[in-house]
Design a protein around this motif. Sequence first.
Motif, PDB file in Angstrom:
ATOM      1  N   UNK A   1      59.030  63.462   9.275  1.00 10.88           N
ATOM      2  CA  UNK A   1      59.425  63.462  10.483  1.00 10.88           C
ATOM      3  C   UNK A   1      58.603  63.549  11.639  1.00 10.88           C
ATOM      4  N   UNK A   2      57.716  64.199  11.344  1.00 14.03           N
ATOM      5  CA  UNK A   2      56.876  64.263  12.448  1.00 14.03           C
ATOM      6  C   UNK A   2      56.232  62.928  12.621  1.00 14.03           C
ATOM      7  N   UNK A   3      56.140  62.452  11.772  1.00 13.44           N
ATOM      8  CA  UNK A   3      55.331  61.151  12.084  1.00 13.44           C
ATOM      9  C   UNK A   3      56.239  59.956  12.625  1.00 13.44           C
ATOM     10  N   UNK A   4      57.531  60.275  12.352  1.00 17.23           N
ATOM     11  CA  UNK A   4      58.468  59.362  13.096  1.00 17.23           C
ATOM     12  C   UNK A   4      58.448  59.703  14.579  1.00 17.23           C
ATOM     13  N   UNK A   5      58.399  60.872  14.681  1.00 21.30           N
ATOM     14  CA  UNK A   5      58.581  61.479  16.246  1.00 21.30           C
ATOM     15  C   UNK A   5      57.130  61.124  16.732  1.00 21.30           C
ATOM     16  N   UNK A   6      56.267  61.017  16.277  1.00 20.17           N
ATOM     17  CA  UNK A   6      54.932  60.808  16.871  1.00 20.17           C
ATOM     18  C   UNK A   6      54.895  59.315  17.087  1.00 20.17           C
ATOM     19  N   UNK A   7      55.295  58.430  16.074  1.00 21.92           N
ATOM     20  CA  UNK A   7      55.438  57.025  16.289  1.00 21.92           C
ATOM     21  C   UNK A   7      56.295  56.644  17.507  1.00 21.92           C
TER      22      UNK A   7
ATOM     23  N   UNK B   1      54.927  55.052  20.882  1.00 23.21           N
ATOM     24  CA  UNK B   1      55.855  53.840  21.513  1.00 23.21           C
ATOM     25  C   UNK B   1      56.167  53.958  22.772  1.00 23.21           C
ATOM     26  N   UNK B   2      56.792  55.279  22.993  1.00 26.85           N
ATOM     27  CA  UNK B   2      57.302  55.757  24.490  1.00 26.85           C
ATOM     28  C   UNK B   2      56.194  55.748  25.410  1.00 26.85           C
ATOM     29  N   UNK B   3      55.200  56.415  24.956  1.00 26.03           N
ATOM     30  CA  UNK B   3      54.020  56.372  25.781  1.00 26.03           C
ATOM     31  C   UNK B   3      53.378  55.106  26.061  1.00 26.03           C
ATOM     32  N   UNK B   4      53.251  54.182  25.227  1.00 30.89           N
ATOM     33  CA  UNK B   4      52.784  52.835  25.412  1.00 30.89           C
ATOM     34  C   UNK B   4      53.933  52.060  26.249  1.00 30.89           C
ATOM     35  N   UNK B   5      54.824  52.223  26.297  1.00 27.33           N
ATOM     36  CA  UNK B   5      56.088  51.651  27.065  1.00 27.33           C
ATOM     37  C   UNK B   5      56.034  52.107  28.334  1.00 27.33           C
ATOM     38  N   UNK B   6      55.751  53.386  28.430  1.00 24.62           N
ATOM     39  CA  UNK B   6      55.489  54.135  29.944  1.00 24.62           C
ATOM     40  C   UNK B   6      54.283  53.530  30.561  1.00 24.62           C
TER      41      UNK B   6
END
Length: 155
Positions: free
Chosen positions: A1-7, A11-16
């Motif tokens: 799950x951590x990898x999911x959150x990491x991903x 993605x969120x950081x990339x979008x930001x």
Amino acid sequence: MLTKYKLLLQIGVALAVLVVIAAVAWWIISPRIELETQRADRAESDLAKEKELTEVQALVLEGQQREIDRAADIDRSIKLLEQTITRQATRQERAIQELKRNDQTIMDYLAEPVPADLGMLYARPDTTDPTAYRAAQPVQPGAVPATGEAAAGGE
């Protein structure tokens, strides 16, 4: 799950980051877009003013062309009048010369002595007595001889 959150976090950081880049790009480009819009509006306004000025100049040129045409017509009329005046002056000069010649001819004729036969037609008796005066015979047409040496009888 951590990898999911990491991903998701990546993605969120990339979008930001993309949103920040887009915002920065918009912040940089939007004044230029506004400037170009103002320039385009000004250019359209200037173009409209130039079209109006061109129309006014066309009207002025048409008016000037009409005035030039009128001036050319007046010039032609003046030249025709000058020609007419010149012709009339020439005719008058000829008439004056003819009158001078005729006047000289008449003066020469009147300077000659009156033919004897003609003078006798109008002779009156030397008297102051009204009862002794008798009227001269009326002059008939053709009774006066033509002037010249033959008619004057060499006088």
